[in-house]
Scaffold this motif. Structure first.
Motif, mmCIF file in Angstrom:
data_model
loop_
_atom_site.group_PDB
_atom_site.id
_atom_site.type_symbol
_atom_site.label_atom_id
_atom_site.label_comp_id
_atom_site.label_asym_id
_atom_site.label_seq_id
_atom_site.Cartn_x
_atom_site.Cartn_y
_atom_site.Cartn_z
ATOM 1 N N HIS A 35 -1.722 -4.262 -1.817
ATOM 2 C CA HIS A 35 -2.197 -5.259 -0.850
ATOM 3 C C HIS A 35 -3.469 -4.748 -0.178
ATOM 4 O O HIS A 35 -3.489 -3.643 0.402
ATOM 5 C CB HIS A 35 -1.126 -5.537 0.198
ATOM 6 C CG HIS A 35 -1.389 -6.753 1.015
ATOM 7 N ND1 HIS A 35 -2.304 -6.767 2.050
ATOM 8 C CD2 HIS A 35 -0.884 -8.011 0.948
ATOM 9 C CE1 HIS A 35 -2.342 -7.970 2.588
ATOM 10 N NE2 HIS A 35 -1.479 -8.753 1.941
ATOM 11 N N PRO A 36 -4.564 -5.512 -0.234
ATOM 12 C CA PRO A 36 -5.846 -4.986 0.251
ATOM 13 C C PRO A 36 -5.851 -4.598 1.723
ATOM 14 O O PRO A 36 -6.495 -3.618 2.102
ATOM 15 C CB PRO A 36 -6.830 -6.121 -0.038
ATOM 16 C CG PRO A 36 -6.004 -7.332 -0.307
ATOM 17 C CD PRO A 36 -4.709 -6.853 -0.843
ATOM 18 N N VAL A 37 -5.134 -5.349 2.568
ATOM 19 C CA VAL A 37 -5.116 -5.004 3.990
ATOM 20 C C VAL A 37 -4.342 -3.704 4.211
ATOM 21 O O VAL A 37 -4.766 -2.831 4.987
ATOM 22 C CB VAL A 37 -4.528 -6.154 4.825
ATOM 23 C CG1 VAL A 37 -4.527 -5.792 6.307
ATOM 24 C CG2 VAL A 37 -5.311 -7.442 4.602
ATOM 25 N N ALA A 38 -3.216 -3.555 3.528
ATOM 26 C CA ALA A 38 -2.434 -2.324 3.648
ATOM 27 C C ALA A 38 -3.222 -1.125 3.130
ATOM 28 O O ALA A 38 -3.220 -0.049 3.743
ATOM 29 C CB ALA A 38 -1.118 -2.464 2.899
ATOM 30 N N ILE B 12 0.620 -0.990 8.799
ATOM 31 C CA ILE B 12 0.908 -2.033 7.820
ATOM 32 C C ILE B 12 1.905 -1.434 6.832
ATOM 33 O O ILE B 12 1.762 -0.275 6.437
ATOM 34 C CB ILE B 12 -0.357 -2.469 7.046
ATOM 35 C CG1 ILE B 12 -1.424 -3.018 7.996
ATOM 36 C CG2 ILE B 12 -0.005 -3.508 5.985
ATOM 37 C CD1 ILE B 12 -1.213 -4.424 8.480
ATOM 38 N N PRO B 13 2.934 -2.178 6.392
ATOM 39 C CA PRO B 13 3.875 -1.623 5.406
ATOM 40 C C PRO B 13 3.179 -1.296 4.082
ATOM 41 O O PRO B 13 2.413 -2.102 3.553
ATOM 42 C CB PRO B 13 4.900 -2.750 5.225
ATOM 43 C CG PRO B 13 4.795 -3.578 6.470
ATOM 44 C CD PRO B 13 3.352 -3.507 6.870
ATOM 45 N N LEU B 14 3.457 -0.099 3.545
ATOM 46 C CA LEU B 14 2.920 0.312 2.249
ATOM 47 C C LEU B 14 3.713 1.495 1.726
ATOM 48 O O LEU B 14 4.102 2.378 2.495
ATOM 49 C CB LEU B 14 1.436 0.708 2.378
ATOM 50 C CG LEU B 14 0.735 1.134 1.082
ATOM 51 C CD1 LEU B 14 0.617 -0.032 0.104
ATOM 52 C CD2 LEU B 14 -0.655 1.723 1.383
ATOM 53 N N TYR C 222 1.625 3.588 -8.389
ATOM 54 C CA TYR C 222 2.246 2.261 -8.378
ATOM 55 C C TYR C 222 2.553 1.933 -6.924
ATOM 56 O O TYR C 222 3.340 2.629 -6.265
ATOM 57 C CB TYR C 222 3.532 2.252 -9.211
ATOM 58 C CG TYR C 222 4.183 0.893 -9.294
ATOM 59 C CD1 TYR C 222 3.802 -0.031 -10.258
ATOM 60 C CD2 TYR C 222 5.183 0.525 -8.394
ATOM 61 C CE1 TYR C 222 4.386 -1.285 -10.328
ATOM 62 C CE2 TYR C 222 5.779 -0.728 -8.461
ATOM 63 C CZ TYR C 222 5.374 -1.626 -9.426
ATOM 64 O OH TYR C 222 5.954 -2.872 -9.488
ATOM 65 N N TYR C 223 1.925 0.886 -6.396
ATOM 66 C CA TYR C 223 2.092 0.529 -4.986
ATOM 67 C C TYR C 223 3.335 -0.338 -4.766
ATOM 68 O O TYR C 223 3.668 -1.194 -5.588
ATOM 69 C CB TYR C 223 0.879 -0.253 -4.478
ATOM 70 C CG TYR C 223 -0.398 0.534 -4.403
ATOM 71 C CD1 TYR C 223 -0.527 1.612 -3.525
ATOM 72 C CD2 TYR C 223 -1.503 0.193 -5.182
ATOM 73 C CE1 TYR C 223 -1.713 2.322 -3.433
ATOM 74 C CE2 TYR C 223 -2.699 0.895 -5.098
ATOM 75 C CZ TYR C 223 -2.796 1.969 -4.223
ATOM 76 O OH TYR C 223 -3.975 2.666 -4.137
ATOM 77 N N THR C 224 3.966 -0.124 -3.608
ATOM 78 C CA THR C 224 5.106 -0.939 -3.198
ATOM 79 C C THR C 224 4.932 -1.293 -1.724
ATOM 80 O O THR C 224 3.876 -1.049 -1.140
ATOM 81 C CB THR C 224 6.443 -0.190 -3.401
ATOM 82 O OG1 THR C 224 6.559 0.865 -2.417
ATOM 83 C CG2 THR C 224 6.541 0.403 -4.802
ATOM 84 N N CYS C 225 5.978 -1.840 -1.129
ATOM 85 C CA CYS C 225 5.913 -2.266 0.272
ATOM 86 C C CYS C 225 6.549 -1.265 1.227
ATOM 87 O O CYS C 225 6.586 -1.499 2.430
ATOM 88 C CB CYS C 225 6.586 -3.622 0.432
ATOM 89 S SG CYS C 225 5.877 -4.910 -0.610
ATOM 90 N N GLY C 226 7.066 -0.147 0.722
ATOM 91 C CA GLY C 226 7.698 0.838 1.586
ATOM 92 C C GLY C 226 8.415 1.897 0.781
ATOM 93 O O GLY C 226 8.355 1.923 -0.459
#
Length: 454
Positions: free
Chosen positions: A330-333, A296-298, A114-118
Motif C-alpha cells: 500500500h503506497p501510503v503505508a 499505518i498498518p504494514l 512480500y507485503y502484508t497488513c501486519g
C-alpha cells in the motif's frame, strides 16, 4: 455538529466494538479507557490524564506519537496516489523504494519482500511461502512447522495455531494440528534447578532435534522463532541458542523463520536483531509494528534469493504466483515506513536504544528487592517482570495481581502491560533515562502499595 461527549464515546465503544482480549467478566460494567490524544512519549485519556506510554502502544510506536513530519509524509502520499491495484505486474514508487531499503538493511541475501497488513498476516504468508517452496522443489511431504511453547505469532488462524500461548486458544477451534508442532520455550527462569545456561541450551537443541526425528526429517519444513519471545514473557534464550537451532535446521534441509515483528526497527538497538544480536541469518524474516511505528498498518515477509529463485517459475503452464492481498505494498503505508526509517536514521534512534536500553535493564533490577518480584529480564527496550507467590519455588502469584499493578501504575501516570502473572515494558525507543526512572519507580511504588493493601 455537536461534539460527542465522553460518555457517548464510552457507550458506543462498549455497545459496538469487539476488542482484542476483552475480559467479558467486567467489560460491560467497566468499558474501555478512551485515549484521545498522543504526543511523543505520552498519551492523554478523555479525562485529561497524561500518561507515559511504557509499552509503545503495543510494541510498535518506536519513534513516538504524533509526529508532524510523519503526518505530512502520509498526507503527501495520499495526495500523490493513495492506492492502486498491486496485482500482477503493477507497482508504485513507495513500495519499490521500501523493498530496496529493506533489502539493503536486512542481513544476508534477504532480498525479496512480500507485503502484508501486519504481523499475523506476514507470518501466515511465511508459512504459505514455505509450503510453496518445497512444493516447487518436489518435496511434497515437507509441510510440518515446529514452533515453541509461549511463542506468539499472531491472531489469524494459522498464526494463532503457530502461537504457543495455549491459553489464547481456549474455546476456539484449532487448525493445523496435523502440521504445526511445538517444542519447549527458551525460558531461562524456568530451567531446571542446577542446570547451567550451556546445559539448558544443550537440552533445548537436543529436544528440537529429537522432535524432528519423531516427526520425520522428510516431513519437517521449518522452525519459527522470535529472537526474544515477546507476549510469552520477554524470554531471552540461552547464549548461542538461535545459531545452534539454525544449524540444526540446515542439517535437516529446513528453513528458519525469524519472527521479528517486535524486535526489528530499533527495539534492540538494531534494524534487525537476528544477525546483529544473535549471530544468525534466517531464511525468512517477518517484520511489522515498528516498520511504520504504528502510524499505518504494514507487515513484510522477507525471503532469501535462494528461496525466490526456486519459486520464481510458473508452477504449471499458464500458472501465476496466486498469493494476493488487496493492500499489498500500500503506497501510503510504504511511504510511512520510509519516513519512519528516515527519522530513525537522522535522529540516531538506534544509538539511543543501545545507550538507554541497558540503563533501563540495570535500573529495573532494583525491583528484585520486592517480595513478589521473581525475575526481571529482557534486553534493551524489552522487559518482562515475573510476579511470584514464592521466590524459591517460582510459583506464580495468581490471577489479578498484574492487573492491579497496572491500574496502580495508571494512577501514577505510567502505562505498563499486564500479561498473566507478568508486567511487560516496551517503551518507544526515544525514551530517556528520566523516563526510565519514572517507569521503574511507578512499578515499585505500585507493588509496594499493593502489598500494603494485601
Amino acid at each position: 455538529m455537536t461534539a460527542p461527549t465522553k460518555s457517548d464515546i464510552w457507550r458506543k465503544d462498549r455497545d459496538h466494538l469487539l476488542h482484542p482480549y476483552t475480559d467479558f467478566s467486567c467489560f460491560r460494567e467497566e468499558g474501555s479507557q478512551v485515549i484521545e490524544k498522543a504526543e511523543g512519549m505520552y498519551v492523554t485519556d478523555q479525562d485529561g490524564n497524561r500518561l507515559l506510554d511504557g509499552i509503545a502502544g503495543l510494541w510498535c510506536v518506536n519513534i513516538g506519537h504524533g509526529r508532524k513530519d510523519m503526518a505530512e509524509a502520509i498526507a503527501a502520499q495520499v495526495m500523490d496516489m493513495q492506492y492502486y491495484n498491486p496485482f500482477g505486474h503493477s507497482t508504485n514508487i513507495p513500495a519499490s523504494e521500501l523493498g530496496a531499503k529493506l533489502a539493503a538493511l536486512a542481513p544476508g541475501d534477504l532480498n525479496h519482500v512480500y507485503y502484508t497488513c501486519g504481523g499475523s498476516t506476514a507470518n501466515d504468508a511465511a508459512i504459505r511461502l514455505v509450503h510453496y517452496y518445497f512444493e516447487m522443489k518436489g518435496q511434497h511431504r515437507k509441510k510440518k512447522i515446529i514452533s515453541r511453547d509461549a511463542g506468539y505469532h499472531g491472531a489469524t488462524y494459522v498464526a494463532a495455531s503457530l502461537t504457543g500461548i495455549h491459553g489464547t486458544k481456549l474455546g476456539f477451534d484449532r487448525i493445523g494440528e496435523d502440521f504445526i508442532h511445538h517444542v519447549s520455550a527458551a525460558n531461562m527462569y524456568a530451567k531446571p534447578e542446577g542446570m547451567s545456561e550451556d546445559e539448558f541450551c544443550d537440552f533445548l537443541v537436543d529436544e528440537f532435534e529429537r522432535r524432528i526425528h519423531q516427526l520425520g526429517p522428510d516431513n519437517v519444513a521449518a522452525f519459527i522463532a522470535e529472537p526474544i519471545m515477546g507476549a510469552g514473557g520477554v524470554l531471552v534464550a540461552p547464549k548461542g541458542y538461535h545459531k545452534r537451532m539454525y544449524d540444526v535446521c540446515k542439517a535437516y534441509d529446513m528453513l528458519y523463520i525469524a519472527d521479528e515483528v517486535v524486535t526489528a526497527f530499533g527495539r534492540l538497538g538494531e534494524w534487525f536483531a537476528s544477525e546483529a544480536v544473535f549471530g544468525m541469518t534466517p531464511d525468512i524474516l517477518v517484520c511489522a509494528k515498528g516498520i511504520t511505528s504504528g502510524y499505518i498498518p504494514l507487515g513484510a515477509t522477507m525471503i532469501t534469493s535462494e528461496i525466490y529463485d526456486v519459486i520464481a517459475h510458473p508452477q504449471c503452464e499458464g500458472g501465476v504466483f496466486s498469493m494476493g492481498l488487496t493492500y499489498f505494498g500500500h503506497p501510503v503505508a510504504c511511504a510511512a515506513a520510509l519516513k519512519n526509517m528516515e527519522i530513525m536514521e537522522s535522529e540516531g534512534m538506534l544509538g539511543n536504544a543501545k545507550e538507554v536500553g541497558p540503563y533501563l535493564q540495570e535500573t529495573a533490577k532494583s525491583l528484585l528487592n520486592l517480595p513478589i518480584v521473581g525475575d526481571v529480564r529482557g534486553s534493551h527496550l524489552m522487559m518482562g517482570i515475573d510476579l511470584v507467590a514464592d521466590k524459591k519455588t517460582k510459583a506464580p502469584h495468581g490471577a489479578g495481581v498484574s492487573e492491579a499493578i497496572f491500574k496502580k501504575c495508571l494512577d501514577r501516570g505510567v502505562i505498563v502491560r499486564p500479561v498473566g502473572d507478568r508486567i511487560v515494558i516496551s517503551p518507544p525507543i526515544i525514551i530517556n533515562r528520566e523516563e526510565c526512572d519514572m517507569i521503574v519507580n511507578a512499578i515499585s511504588e505500585s507493588i509496594t502499595e499493593y502489598l500494603a493493601e494485601a
